[in-house]
Enzyme design. Structure first.
Site: not given
Length: 289
Positions: A129-131
């Site tokens: 997942l993105d940050r």
């Protein structure tokens, strides 16, 4: 230890063929055989034995280790089995970093958990997942299971807070995505890009914000974020594809994951509850719109 039996009505089958039918790769089969980690009816075998109906095959996954520097921080475990670990990632944390970097990451927290529990497992994030995206991240416990989960069908469903009113309450966004020229991070809708398909369904609308459920049919980088922005409904807080500003939390949550359990015909669904910050913004929905 894993165990499987050649069905009584089956024809005699080579051990390698049988294991590959379960999903093991040819490379992993060779490693198991060389390590003496395979047995047929309780007897260790290092050859491609001819199995007879009713024979029982057992194997131990090979121990692994990681050079990733462990990080002693809380880990919100949603589900753990012998094969994988499903973790609820908070927003603001990187999913994975490589080598001996000291940057805080979810994978480093998993490394600490394995270390503390004496689990000889490698770090194999199946999904990332993105940050600033929260929610489910799946870690396979070894290379074999990582291969099986990565090549299998994973149904990923997200919940997101988007800006504006959606004219259609549900549908499919089918817009190809490519890298934006001059950027190593940003993506854009690009006719020459890779095929990208996102199913969506509006859940509820409040004062200019809309809660939408997204299910990925493909897995392109920033897919949901790019597709929402392209339709004029960027995610709330997404300063890269929406309203410019200081980078921070964009309100996207990996809510549900459906997978086929390796070595079985069983499907499993894992869910991660919406985090407090997401719920707070949605319930208040005032000056942040």
């Amino acid at each position: 230890m894993m165990e499987s039996t050649l069905p009584s009505g089956a024809s005699p089958t080579r051990l390698k063929t049988f294991l590959q039918s379960l999903g093991l790769s040819g490379t992993y089969w060779k490693k198991l055989k060389a390590a003496g980690a395979l047995s047929v009816n309780g007897t260790i075998t290092r050859r491609d034995a001819l199995l007879q109906p009713g024979d029982t095959i057992c194997w131990h996954f090979l121990p692994e280790h990681s050079d990733l520097l462990p990080e002693k921080e809380p880990l919100d475990i949603l589900l753990e089995t012998e094969l994988f670990l499903a973790v609820n990632k908070p927003a603001g944390l990187v999913t994975h970093n490589a080598g001996k970097e000291r940057t805080p990451s979810l994978s480093r927290r998993v490394a600490w958990y394995y270390h503390e529990h004496g689990l000889p497992c490698g770090i194999h994030p199946v999904s990332r997942l993105d940050r600033e995206t929260s929610g489910i991240v799946l870690f396979a416990k070894n290379a074999c299971v990582h291969h099986m989960l990565s090549s299998g069908a994973l149904e990923k469903t997200y919940l997101g807070l988007t800006r504006g009113h959606w004219e259609q309450s549900e549908g499919i966004i089918a817009l190809p995505i490519g890298r934006k020229p001059g950027s190593i991070v940003e993506r854009q809708v690009d006719p020459a890009g890779l095929s990208a398909r996102t199913r969506y369904k509006v859940v509820e609308e409040r004062n200019g914000l809309t809660l939408v459920r997204f299910t990925l049919e493909t897995g392109r980088t920033h897919q949901i974020r790019v597709h929402c922005a392209a339709l004029g409904h960027p995610l709330l807080g997404d300063t890269l594809y929406g309203v410019p500003g200081v980078p921070g939390r964009h309100y996207l949550h990996a809510w549900k994951l459906r997978l086929k359990v390796p070595f079985t015909d069983r499907f499993l669904t894992i869910t991660a509850p919406l985090p407090e910050d997401f719920l707070t913004v949605w319930q208040k929905n005032t000056d942040m719109v």
